[in-house]
Design an enzyme around this catalytic site. Sequence first.
Site, mmCIF file in Angstrom:
data_model
loop_
_atom_site.group_PDB
_atom_site.id
_atom_site.type_symbol
_atom_site.label_atom_id
_atom_site.label_comp_id
_atom_site.label_asym_id
_atom_site.label_seq_id
_atom_site.Cartn_x
_atom_site.Cartn_y
_atom_site.Cartn_z
ATOM 1 N N LEU A 1 1.024 -1.197 0.036
ATOM 2 C CA LEU A 1 0.018 0.168 -0.046
ATOM 3 C C LEU A 1 0.925 1.168 -0.065
ATOM 4 O O LEU A 1 1.782 1.263 0.791
ATOM 5 C CB LEU A 1 -0.872 0.022 1.329
ATOM 6 C CG LEU A 1 -2.010 -0.967 1.205
ATOM 7 C CD1 LEU A 1 -2.633 -0.812 2.809
ATOM 8 C CD2 LEU A 1 -2.953 -0.805 0.286
ATOM 9 N N ASP A 2 0.598 2.207 -0.953
ATOM 10 C CA ASP A 2 1.689 3.333 -0.781
ATOM 11 C C ASP A 2 1.477 4.157 0.292
ATOM 12 O O ASP A 2 0.659 4.000 1.280
ATOM 13 C CB ASP A 2 1.446 3.987 -2.183
ATOM 14 C CG ASP A 2 0.209 4.747 -2.313
ATOM 15 O OD1 ASP A 2 -0.213 5.488 -1.407
ATOM 16 O OD2 ASP A 2 -0.838 4.704 -3.355
ATOM 17 N N TYR A 3 2.379 4.971 0.342
ATOM 18 C CA TYR A 3 2.552 5.949 1.636
ATOM 19 C C TYR A 3 1.457 6.613 2.118
ATOM 20 O O TYR A 3 1.027 6.620 3.362
ATOM 21 C CB TYR A 3 3.699 7.122 1.373
ATOM 22 C CG TYR A 3 4.136 7.933 2.311
ATOM 23 C CD1 TYR A 3 5.125 7.720 3.317
ATOM 24 C CD2 TYR A 3 3.560 9.265 2.401
ATOM 25 C CE1 TYR A 3 5.479 8.369 4.356
ATOM 26 C CE2 TYR A 3 4.048 10.092 3.359
ATOM 27 C CZ TYR A 3 4.844 9.599 4.388
ATOM 28 O OH TYR A 3 5.364 10.246 5.612
ATOM 29 N N THR A 51 -2.003 5.880 1.236
ATOM 30 C CA THR A 51 -3.072 4.796 1.484
ATOM 31 C C THR A 51 -3.022 4.022 2.826
ATOM 32 O O THR A 51 -1.866 3.617 3.361
ATOM 33 C CB THR A 51 -2.879 3.813 0.208
ATOM 34 O OG1 THR A 51 -2.838 4.681 -0.926
ATOM 35 C CG2 THR A 51 -4.061 2.927 0.428
ATOM 36 N N ARG A 73 -4.903 4.498 -8.006
ATOM 37 C CA ARG A 73 -4.764 5.969 -8.185
ATOM 38 C C ARG A 73 -4.683 6.152 -9.667
ATOM 39 O O ARG A 73 -4.896 7.032 -10.207
ATOM 40 C CB ARG A 73 -3.440 6.435 -7.402
ATOM 41 C CG ARG A 73 -3.768 6.353 -5.995
ATOM 42 C CD ARG A 73 -2.424 6.837 -5.198
ATOM 43 N NE ARG A 73 -2.566 6.716 -3.698
ATOM 44 C CZ ARG A 73 -3.063 7.733 -3.044
ATOM 45 N NH1 ARG A 73 -3.583 8.995 -3.437
ATOM 46 N NH2 ARG A 73 -3.238 7.554 -1.643
#
Length: 243
Positions: A101-103, A105, A191
């Site tokens: 999961l990105d920064y 999220t 995204r």
Amino acid sequence: MERLQKVLARAGVASRRKAEGLILEGKVKVNGTVVTELGTKVSGSDRIEVEGIQVVKETFVYYLLYKPRGYISTVHDEKGRKTVLDLLPGVEQRIFPVGRLDYDTSGVIIMTNDGDFSYTMTHPKFGIRKQYIAKVKGIPTREALKKLEKGIELEDGLTAPAHVKMRSMDKKTQTALVEITISEGKNRQVRRMFDAIGCPVVKLRRESFASLTTTGLNAGEARELTTHEVKQLRVLAETGKIG
């Protein structure tokens, strides 16, 4: 006899894909000899080393983490940012995140030292579904949502079909909440999918990973998965059905 990368994954050294990279980079030795071929098979009596450290099979552990925003889904960050490992300081095993999961999220992420399990949870061919709630700028049209459902062309290829549902919209602020369920894990995929229809994501949360949710957890908290939950996930990957 089993393939070397599979043994490394089962020993918790890394996911199967990363284990393949370690082999190709010449960082793995079998009985004192560097091995760089992915087809190499080993037995339980072989001595395996990764970067000079002998591989010893660990007891597998599985955690469900409610990842908050502001953490990197990796074991180490060169920029010194906080990682998901910082949220599980008491775990002795060499765990790593299953997928990412990105920064910015938040939401469900599994942490484990079982590389083989990680592989089955993340490879698209197993079809494990992840549901997200995205707050987006702009109100997507029905046609735009249909494009997301059918698959949309990104720079790294066409996305697989997705389930998409409009949760709510605010005409005053020109924002919308959209539920999207995917079975892939391309980098920043959700995204980029919304960028492609002209509705950039303002806030993103992963609501569920297969049948797992963050119910009962606050952001930053984790719990161990039960034996039954792990078994269910394995059955789901093998059959497409919850056992």
